[in-house]
Motif scaffolding. Structure first.
Motif, PDB file in Angstrom:
ATOM      1  N   VAL A   1      32.526  35.139  -3.807  1.00 50.14           N
ATOM      2  CA  VAL A   1      33.976  35.295  -3.663  1.00 50.14           C
ATOM      3  C   VAL A   1      34.329  36.698  -4.142  1.00 50.14           C
ATOM      4  O   VAL A   1      33.966  37.076  -5.257  1.00 50.14           O
ATOM      5  CB  VAL A   1      34.748  34.237  -4.476  1.00 50.14           C
ATOM      6  N   PRO A   2      35.010  37.496  -3.334  1.00 51.50           N
ATOM      7  CA  PRO A   2      35.361  38.859  -3.771  1.00 51.50           C
ATOM      8  C   PRO A   2      36.330  38.838  -4.949  1.00 51.50           C
ATOM      9  O   PRO A   2      37.063  37.873  -5.175  1.00 51.50           O
ATOM     10  CB  PRO A   2      36.017  39.472  -2.525  1.00 51.50           C
ATOM     11  N   SER A   3      36.324  39.942  -5.692  1.00 50.29           N
ATOM     12  CA  SER A   3      37.236  40.111  -6.827  1.00 50.29           C
ATOM     13  C   SER A   3      38.135  41.314  -6.583  1.00 50.29           C
ATOM     14  O   SER A   3      37.737  42.285  -5.933  1.00 50.29           O
ATOM     15  CB  SER A   3      36.448  40.305  -8.121  1.00 50.29           C
ATOM     16  N   LYS A   4      39.345  41.237  -7.112  1.00 52.30           N
ATOM     17  CA  LYS A   4      40.263  42.365  -6.992  1.00 52.30           C
ATOM     18  C   LYS A   4      39.861  43.519  -7.915  1.00 52.30           C
ATOM     19  O   LYS A   4      40.280  44.655  -7.710  1.00 52.30           O
ATOM     20  CB  LYS A   4      41.685  41.912  -7.313  1.00 52.30           C
ATOM     21  N   ARG A   5      39.065  43.210  -8.928  1.00 53.43           N
ATOM     22  CA  ARG A   5      38.584  44.261  -9.832  1.00 53.43           C
ATOM     23  C   ARG A   5      37.353  44.936  -9.249  1.00 53.43           C
ATOM     24  O   ARG A   5      36.459  44.273  -8.722  1.00 53.43           O
ATOM     25  CB  ARG A   5      38.254  43.668 -11.201  1.00 53.43           C
ATOM     26  N   LYS A   6      37.314  46.239  -9.369  1.00 56.21           N
ATOM     27  CA  LYS A   6      36.168  46.982  -8.865  1.00 56.21           C
ATOM     28  C   LYS A   6      34.951  46.763  -9.763  1.00 56.21           C
ATOM     29  O   LYS A   6      35.068  46.608 -10.973  1.00 56.21           O
ATOM     30  CB  LYS A   6      36.493  48.477  -8.810  1.00 56.21           C
ATOM     31  N   GLY A   7      33.805  46.744  -9.137  1.00 61.30           N
ATOM     32  CA  GLY A   7      32.566  46.620  -9.897  1.00 61.30           C
ATOM     33  C   GLY A   7      32.190  45.206 -10.249  1.00 61.30           C
ATOM     34  O   GLY A   7      31.240  45.009 -11.026  1.00 61.30           O
ATOM     35  N   GLN A   8      32.875  44.201  -9.703  1.00 61.85           N
ATOM     36  CA  GLN A   8      32.501  42.821  -9.995  1.00 61.85           C
ATOM     37  C   GLN A   8      32.837  41.932  -8.788  1.00 61.85           C
ATOM     38  O   GLN A   8      33.635  42.286  -7.931  1.00 61.85           O
ATOM     39  CB  GLN A   8      33.191  42.290 -11.253  1.00 61.85           C
TER      40      GLN A   8
ATOM     41  N   LEU B   1      34.651  26.861  -9.741  1.00 57.80           N
ATOM     42  CA  LEU B   1      34.005  27.311 -10.970  1.00 57.80           C
ATOM     43  C   LEU B   1      33.456  28.711 -10.696  1.00 57.80           C
ATOM     44  O   LEU B   1      32.564  28.877  -9.858  1.00 57.80           O
ATOM     45  CB  LEU B   1      32.878  26.357 -11.378  1.00 57.80           C
ATOM     46  N   LYS B   2      33.982  29.700 -11.398  1.00 53.54           N
ATOM     47  CA  LYS B   2      33.636  31.091 -11.098  1.00 53.54           C
ATOM     48  C   LYS B   2      33.022  31.774 -12.313  1.00 53.54           C
ATOM     49  O   LYS B   2      33.445  31.551 -13.447  1.00 53.54           O
ATOM     50  CB  LYS B   2      34.884  31.886 -10.679  1.00 53.54           C
ATOM     51  N   VAL B   3      32.046  32.625 -12.038  1.00 51.72           N
ATOM     52  CA  VAL B   3      31.454  33.504 -13.039  1.00 51.72           C
ATOM     53  C   VAL B   3      31.485  34.919 -12.465  1.00 51.72           C
ATOM     54  O   VAL B   3      31.004  35.149 -11.350  1.00 51.72           O
ATOM     55  CB  VAL B   3      30.012  33.095 -13.388  1.00 51.72           C
ATOM     56  N   ALA B   4      32.064  35.846 -13.206  1.00 51.08           N
ATOM     57  CA  ALA B   4      32.146  37.237 -12.755  1.00 51.08           C
ATOM     58  C   ALA B   4      30.792  37.916 -12.925  1.00 51.08           C
ATOM     59  O   ALA B   4      30.218  37.896 -14.026  1.00 51.08           O
ATOM     60  CB  ALA B   4      33.223  37.982 -13.536  1.00 51.08           C
ATOM     61  N   VAL B   5      30.281  38.488 -11.846  1.00 46.57           N
ATOM     62  CA  VAL B   5      28.984  39.164 -11.855  1.00 46.57           C
ATOM     63  C   VAL B   5      29.224  40.666 -11.851  1.00 46.57           C
ATOM     64  O   VAL B   5      29.958  41.196 -11.013  1.00 46.57           O
ATOM     65  CB  VAL B   5      28.142  38.756 -10.637  1.00 46.57           C
ATOM     66  N   LYS B   6      28.573  41.358 -12.765  1.00 46.29           N
ATOM     67  CA  LYS B   6      28.682  42.813 -12.866  1.00 46.29           C
ATOM     68  C   LYS B   6      27.300  43.443 -12.753  1.00 46.29           C
ATOM     69  O   LYS B   6      26.296  42.830 -13.114  1.00 46.29           O
ATOM     70  CB  LYS B   6      29.333  43.215 -14.193  1.00 46.29           C
ATOM     71  N   GLY B   7      27.288  44.684 -12.267  1.00 52.36           N
ATOM     72  CA  GLY B   7      26.030  45.424 -12.201  1.00 52.36           C
ATOM     73  C   GLY B   7      25.252  45.243 -10.917  1.00 52.36           C
ATOM     74  O   GLY B   7      24.192  45.854 -10.762  1.00 52.36           O
ATOM     75  N   LEU B   8      25.732  44.406  -9.997  1.00 50.86           N
ATOM     76  CA  LEU B   8      25.068  44.194  -8.720  1.00 50.86           C
ATOM     77  C   LEU B   8      26.068  44.383  -7.585  1.00 50.86           C
ATOM     78  O   LEU B   8      27.241  44.007  -7.717  1.00 50.86           O
ATOM     79  CB  LEU B   8      24.466  42.783  -8.632  1.00 50.86           C
ATOM     80  N   GLN B   9      25.601  44.955  -6.491  1.00 51.51           N
ATOM     81  CA  GLN B   9      26.482  45.142  -5.352  1.00 51.51           C
ATOM     82  C   GLN B   9      26.834  43.783  -4.747  1.00 51.51           C
ATOM     83  O   GLN B   9      25.981  42.903  -4.623  1.00 51.51           O
ATOM     84  CB  GLN B   9      25.810  46.028  -4.297  1.00 51.51           C
ATOM     85  N   ALA B  10      28.087  43.629  -4.366  1.00 47.43           N
ATOM     86  CA  ALA B  10      28.566  42.349  -3.854  1.00 47.43           C
ATOM     87  C   ALA B  10      27.965  42.048  -2.489  1.00 47.43           C
ATOM     88  O   ALA B  10      28.047  42.876  -1.576  1.00 47.43           O
ATOM     89  CB  ALA B  10      30.087  42.358  -3.774  1.00 47.43           C
ATOM     90  N   PRO B  11      27.357  40.879  -2.299  1.00 47.24           N
ATOM     91  CA  PRO B  11      26.903  40.458  -0.964  1.00 47.24           C
ATOM     92  C   PRO B  11      28.108  40.124  -0.083  1.00 47.24           C
ATOM     93  O   PRO B  11      29.256  40.154  -0.543  1.00 47.24           O
ATOM     94  CB  PRO B  11      26.048  39.215  -1.263  1.00 47.24           C
ATOM     95  N   PRO B  12      27.863  39.794   1.178  1.00 46.03           N
ATOM     96  CA  PRO B  12      28.981  39.411   2.051  1.00 46.03           C
ATOM     97  C   PRO B  12      29.724  38.184   1.516  1.00 46.03           C
ATOM     98  O   PRO B  12      29.137  37.309   0.877  1.00 46.03           O
ATOM     99  CB  PRO B  12      28.292  39.106   3.383  1.00 46.03           C
ATOM    100  N   GLU B  13      31.011  38.161   1.772  1.00 47.22           N
ATOM    101  CA  GLU B  13      31.841  37.036   1.330  1.00 47.22           C
ATOM    102  C   GLU B  13      31.321  35.726   1.904  1.00 47.22           C
ATOM    103  O   GLU B  13      30.917  35.642   3.052  1.00 47.22           O
ATOM    104  CB  GLU B  13      33.286  37.272   1.758  1.00 47.22           C
ATOM    105  N   ASN B  14      31.318  34.709   1.064  1.00 50.37           N
ATOM    106  CA  ASN B  14      30.928  33.343   1.428  1.00 50.37           C
ATOM    107  C   ASN B  14      29.417  33.168   1.580  1.00 50.37           C
ATOM    108  O   ASN B  14      28.959  32.082   1.927  1.00 50.37           O
ATOM    109  CB  ASN B  14      31.621  32.889   2.715  1.00 50.37           C
ATOM    110  N   ALA B  15      28.623  34.207   1.335  1.00 49.31           N
ATOM    111  CA  ALA B  15      27.168  34.072   1.399  1.00 49.31           C
ATOM    112  C   ALA B  15      26.670  33.310   0.167  1.00 49.31           C
ATOM    113  O   ALA B  15      27.184  33.492  -0.943  1.00 49.31           O
ATOM    114  CB  ALA B  15      26.514  35.449   1.467  1.00 49.31           C
TER     115      ALA B  15
END
Length: 272
Positions: free
Chosen positions: A192-199, A217-231
């Motif tokens: 799920v995309p985030s409005k904050r950059k880098g996560q 249930l969401k966990v913010a992931v940092k340090g990795l490039q975001a995969p395509p939405e819904n993947a």
């Protein structure tokens, strides 16, 4: 006829997604499968019984009673008054027949009723998928609930620990022993995309009964490039401890410092 056909088709659709596939897991928890199979079987039996009764009713109503032509044998001369009256009576009988046929047409019901089959055909052709990023981005996660510290067992072994997202969130907010500190975990969910950059968020929907009561249930992931939405992905990383003393207002998601990422297929059971 239309009602019974629709009932039969609906029962077949329920059996298709519950007895012959795992599609029902997109809508309800696994424990509901026996009830869905039983409900589908009952619908099919009732629909077929109604169709059989409808065919029998049409067969019996289609049989015409024999007509008595004996009284019309002597009405060859139409010149007399009596014959004219008999002729008028015969015409009246014909009008009565037309009226009966008009009433029979009304008994068939409106043709628009066939549109009721469209939702059933949709289940056969294009079954709705499980809830994904669209629903997760528009639903609020409830605040974490306090749990007894004894409910969290110590994390043992080496290497990443496979963990449900719900358990990770519970340990991040409610574990006084901070058992996640320094431990690699592996979380599986959709992006799920985030409005904050880098996560971005690795997410899983949780249900109590069915998809109607689902929440993310969401966990913010940092340090990795975001995969395509819904993947669907597997994320390996370590928990980033919170720096605030008290839980701030609003929804706050725990954070994960990602170290590895892999694309995976959507699981058969998409909900936690």
């Amino acid at each position: 006829m239309t009602q019974n056909l629709l009932l039969t088709m609906l029962g077949c659709a329920v059996l298709r997604i519950s007895a012959f596939s795992s599609t029902y897991l997109n809508y309800v928890k696994p424990g509901f499968r026996p009830f869905l199979i039983a409900a589908g079987a009952v619908l099919v039996v009732l629909g077929l019984a109604g169709l059989l009764q409808a065919f029998r009713s049409r067969g019996s109503s289609g049989q015409e009673e024999p007509r008595d032509h004996g009284d019309h044998g002597g009405h060859r001369d139409h010149g007399g008054p009596g014959d004219h009256e008999g002729h008028e009576e015969h015409e009246g009988h014909g009008d009565h027949g037309d009226h009966g046929g008009h009433g029979h047409d009304h008994s068939r019901g409106p043709r628009v009723a066939w549109l009721m089959f469209l939702p059933v055909f949709a289940i056969f052709l294009v079954a709705p998928p499980a809830l994904g990023s669209f629903a997760a981005a528009r639903s609020d996660t409830p605040p974490p609930r306090g749990q007894a510290l004894s409910s969290f067992t110590p994390l043992t072994g080496k290497g990443p620990v496979d963990m449900p997202i719900g358990e990770f969130i519970g340990r991040a907010w409610d574990d006084g022993e901070r058992s996640l500190t320094g431990r690699e975990v592996r979380l599986t969910g959709f992006v799920v995309p985030s409005k904050r950059k880098g996560q971005w968020y690795v997410t899983r929907m949780q249900i109590a009964c069915c998809a109607a009561d689902a929440f993310p249930l969401k966990v913010a992931v940092k340090g990795l490039q975001a995969p395509p939405e819904n993947a669907w992905v597997e994320v390996v990383g370590t928990w980033i401890p919170q720096t605030f003393g008290e839980m701030p207002n609003g929804v706050v998601y725990p954070e994960l410092a990602g170290t590895d990422l892999a694309r995976v297929d959507a699981p058969a059971e998409p909900y936690e």
